[in-house]
Design a protein around this motif. Structure first.
Motif, mmCIF file in Angstrom:
data_model
loop_
_atom_site.group_PDB
_atom_site.id
_atom_site.type_symbol
_atom_site.label_atom_id
_atom_site.label_comp_id
_atom_site.label_asym_id
_atom_site.label_seq_id
_atom_site.Cartn_x
_atom_site.Cartn_y
_atom_site.Cartn_z
ATOM 1 N N GLY A 113 1.867 -11.457 6.068
ATOM 2 C CA GLY A 113 0.860 -12.155 5.286
ATOM 3 C C GLY A 113 -0.566 -11.745 5.441
ATOM 4 N N GLY A 114 -0.865 -10.532 5.898
ATOM 5 C CA GLY A 114 -2.257 -10.084 5.916
ATOM 6 C C GLY A 114 -2.913 -10.202 7.271
ATOM 7 N N PRO A 115 -4.127 -9.715 7.355
ATOM 8 C CA PRO A 115 -4.840 -9.656 8.640
ATOM 9 C C PRO A 115 -5.226 -11.030 9.153
ATOM 10 C CG PRO A 115 -6.300 -9.035 6.854
ATOM 11 C CD PRO A 115 -4.929 -9.168 6.257
ATOM 12 N N VAL A 116 -5.387 -11.113 10.480
ATOM 13 C CA VAL A 116 -5.790 -12.351 11.126
ATOM 14 C C VAL A 116 -7.198 -12.726 10.721
ATOM 15 C CG1 VAL A 116 -6.221 -13.453 13.345
ATOM 16 C CG2 VAL A 116 -4.277 -11.936 13.075
ATOM 17 N N ALA A 117 -8.064 -11.769 10.703
ATOM 18 C CA ALA A 117 -9.462 -12.011 10.343
ATOM 19 C C ALA A 117 -10.018 -10.728 9.746
ATOM 20 C CB ALA A 117 -10.272 -12.434 11.562
ATOM 21 N N ALA A 118 -11.136 -10.851 9.054
ATOM 22 C CA ALA A 118 -11.766 -9.670 8.468
ATOM 23 C C ALA A 118 -12.212 -8.715 9.562
ATOM 24 C CB ALA A 118 -12.954 -10.081 7.618
ATOM 25 N N SER A 119 -11.721 -7.486 9.509
ATOM 26 C CA SER A 119 -12.097 -6.506 10.514
ATOM 27 C C SER A 119 -13.511 -6.000 10.249
ATOM 28 C CB SER A 119 -11.112 -5.327 10.502
ATOM 29 O OG SER A 119 -9.806 -5.780 10.768
ATOM 30 N N LEU A 221 8.679 -4.852 26.581
ATOM 31 C CA LEU A 221 7.363 -4.211 26.565
ATOM 32 C C LEU A 221 7.184 -3.351 25.318
ATOM 33 C CD1 LEU A 221 7.037 -3.167 30.317
ATOM 34 C CD2 LEU A 221 5.530 -4.743 29.108
ATOM 35 N N SER A 222 8.253 -2.739 24.856
ATOM 36 C CA SER A 222 8.163 -1.839 23.708
ATOM 37 C C SER A 222 7.813 -2.570 22.424
ATOM 38 C CB SER A 222 9.481 -1.082 23.532
ATOM 39 O OG SER A 222 9.778 -0.301 24.680
ATOM 40 N N PHE A 223 8.283 -3.820 22.292
ATOM 41 C CA PHE A 223 8.061 -4.564 21.042
ATOM 42 C C PHE A 223 7.088 -5.726 21.215
ATOM 43 C CE2 PHE A 223 12.124 -2.437 20.477
ATOM 44 C CZ PHE A 223 12.038 -1.953 19.182
ATOM 45 N N ALA A 224 6.449 -5.829 22.358
ATOM 46 C CA ALA A 224 5.541 -6.939 22.616
ATOM 47 C C ALA A 224 4.382 -7.052 21.624
ATOM 48 C CB ALA A 224 4.998 -6.845 24.044
ATOM 49 N N PRO A 225 3.809 -5.939 21.106
ATOM 50 C CA PRO A 225 2.714 -6.088 20.135
ATOM 51 C C PRO A 225 3.096 -6.877 18.890
ATOM 52 C CG PRO A 225 2.814 -3.826 20.944
ATOM 53 C CD PRO A 225 4.052 -4.513 21.433
ATOM 54 N N VAL A 226 4.374 -6.865 18.529
ATOM 55 C CA VAL A 226 4.818 -7.592 17.342
ATOM 56 C C VAL A 226 4.715 -9.095 17.585
ATOM 57 C CG1 VAL A 226 6.702 -7.932 15.710
ATOM 58 C CG2 VAL A 226 6.371 -5.691 16.769
ATOM 59 N N GLY A 227 5.280 -9.559 18.698
ATOM 60 C CA GLY A 227 5.206 -10.975 19.014
ATOM 61 C C GLY A 227 3.780 -11.440 19.224
ATOM 62 N N ALA A 228 2.944 -10.600 19.838
ATOM 63 C CA ALA A 228 1.547 -10.963 20.062
ATOM 64 C C ALA A 228 0.798 -11.110 18.736
ATOM 65 C CB ALA A 228 0.868 -9.904 20.935
ATOM 66 N N THR A 229 1.096 -10.253 17.782
ATOM 67 C CA THR A 229 0.453 -10.351 16.471
ATOM 68 C C THR A 229 0.915 -11.590 15.724
ATOM 69 O OG1 THR A 229 0.337 -7.929 16.384
ATOM 70 C CG2 THR A 229 -0.013 -9.122 14.322
ATOM 71 N N LEU A 230 2.209 -11.925 15.826
ATOM 72 C CA LEU A 230 2.709 -13.159 15.213
ATOM 73 C C LEU A 230 1.985 -14.375 15.777
ATOM 74 C CD1 LEU A 230 6.579 -12.467 15.188
ATOM 75 C CD2 LEU A 230 4.998 -12.369 13.252
ATOM 76 N N TYR A 231 1.724 -14.345 17.078
ATOM 77 C CA TYR A 231 0.994 -15.443 17.721
ATOM 78 C C TYR A 231 -0.390 -15.608 17.108
ATOM 79 C CZ TYR A 231 -2.198 -17.166 21.373
ATOM 80 O OH TYR A 231 -3.210 -17.800 22.053
ATOM 81 N N HIS A 232 -1.112 -14.510 16.906
ATOM 82 C CA HIS A 232 -2.454 -14.590 16.327
ATOM 83 C C HIS A 232 -2.406 -15.009 14.859
ATOM 84 C CE1 HIS A 232 -5.199 -13.382 19.483
ATOM 85 N NE2 HIS A 232 -4.313 -12.490 19.875
ATOM 86 N N LEU A 233 -1.420 -14.534 14.120
ATOM 87 C CA LEU A 233 -1.294 -14.926 12.717
ATOM 88 C C LEU A 233 -1.053 -16.429 12.586
ATOM 89 C CD1 LEU A 233 0.880 -11.945 11.436
ATOM 90 C CD2 LEU A 233 -1.458 -12.459 10.726
ATOM 91 N N ASP A 234 -0.142 -16.952 13.408
ATOM 92 C CA ASP A 234 0.147 -18.387 13.351
ATOM 93 C C ASP A 234 -1.058 -19.207 13.803
ATOM 94 O OD1 ASP A 234 2.650 -17.874 12.423
ATOM 95 O OD2 ASP A 234 3.701 -18.295 14.299
ATOM 96 N N ARG A 235 -1.773 -18.720 14.812
ATOM 97 C CA ARG A 235 -2.936 -19.457 15.281
ATOM 98 C C ARG A 235 -4.027 -19.499 14.210
ATOM 99 N NH1 ARG A 235 -6.214 -17.816 20.698
ATOM 100 N NH2 ARG A 235 -6.862 -16.107 19.338
ATOM 101 N N GLU A 236 -4.206 -18.387 13.496
ATOM 102 C CA GLU A 236 -5.201 -18.358 12.423
ATOM 103 C C GLU A 236 -4.803 -19.289 11.286
ATOM 104 O OE1 GLU A 236 -8.617 -17.262 10.304
ATOM 105 O OE2 GLU A 236 -8.050 -17.046 12.420
ATOM 106 N N LYS A 237 -3.513 -19.366 10.986
ATOM 107 C CA LYS A 237 -3.060 -20.259 9.926
ATOM 108 C C LYS A 237 -3.282 -21.720 10.299
ATOM 109 C CE LYS A 237 0.346 -17.022 8.121
ATOM 110 N NZ LYS A 237 1.775 -16.653 8.074
#
Length: 248
Positions: A113-119, A221-237
């Motif tokens: 669903g798009g970026p967490v915030a405007a880069s 460890l190999s896939f951790a960036p995916v879960g971390a990004t989901l965390y930020h997306l949900d927090r922004e929502k």
């Protein structure tokens, strides 16, 4: 966000990574590099296993307690393998993994669903240079100091306590290395990002606990960036009032 939430986001990221071809390819690339480094480091460290165990505890003569010595030997082997994986992870970060992590994060953002915030409107190379520089204060120094404390703890009366706390602290910083990726890409000051870590220690401990499981930690460890990004997306929502994505 609590400890259970951290574990759940790690599992969600792993599941999404395994189901998405591009994320799977990048995750397997990270896995291959970390695995090769881990095997090499494990071979070196475990070759010195007997000498390290002898420094900690000489084999007892009594047959009644020799079983405890063998148990300690196996536990030490598992601990050394865990340390090898952490060191391999740090080496892979320095060499190239930050670039792969950022790419995995961007792909995840587009998928759900798009970026967490405007880069910030800065060149991509400026962003990447900033991310790479953040590895030193964010991860490498804290984790290496934690490992040093663990080793020193083996030779002090507080050894069992330090040896137990050390891996938990390392897990928190390894988790933060992933959850801090999006804020660092947006060039947020280190001070603000560190305060965010302090306010969410239970979550980061839960997110990092899978990193302490020998062998399986390489996959997490190999896939951790995916879960971390989901965390930020949900927090922004939650901040903006948008409905969150369904879990798993």
């Amino acid at each position: 966000m609590n400890l259970f939430s951290g574990i759940l986001y790690n599992l969600r990221g792993l599941w999404l990574g395994l189901r998405t071809p591009r994320l799977l390819m990048l995750g397997l690339l990270r896995f291959a590099v970390v695995a090769l480094l881990t095997v090499g480091l494990s071979g070196v460290i475990l070759a010195k296993h007997a000498e390290i165990l002898a420094l900690l505890w000489q084999r007892p003569e009594s047959a009644w307690i020799v079983w405890a010595w063998y148990l300690a030997s196996w536990l030490l082997s598992l601990l050394l393998m865990g340390i090898s994986a952490v060191i391999a992870y740090l080496l892979s970060q320095i060499l190239f993994a930050v670039l792969v992590m950022d790419l995995m994060s961007r792909i995840t953002e587009r998928l759900v669903g798009g970026p967490v915030a405007a880069s910030p409107r800065v060149p991509v190379m400026t962003q990447m240079g900033f991310l790479i520089r953040q590895e030193v204060p964010r991860n490498i120094i804290p984790v290496l100091l934690t490992l040093l404390l663990m080793v020193l703890g083996w030779f002090t009366p507080l050894g069992p306590v330090v040896t137990t706390i050390g891996p938990l602290v390392a897990a928190i910083f390894l988790a933060w290395d992933n959850t801090d990726l999006v804020p660092a890409r947006n060039l947020q000051p280190f001070r603000l990002r560190f305060k965010s870590l302090v306010r969410s220690l239970p979550f980061h401990l839960g997110f990092g606990l899978p990193f302490l499981i020998p062998v399986l930690n390489l996959i997490f460890l190999s896939f951790a960036p995916v879960g971390a990004t989901l965390y930020h997306l949900d927090r922004e929502k939650r901040v903006t009032g948008s409905p969150p994505e369904a879990s798993m």
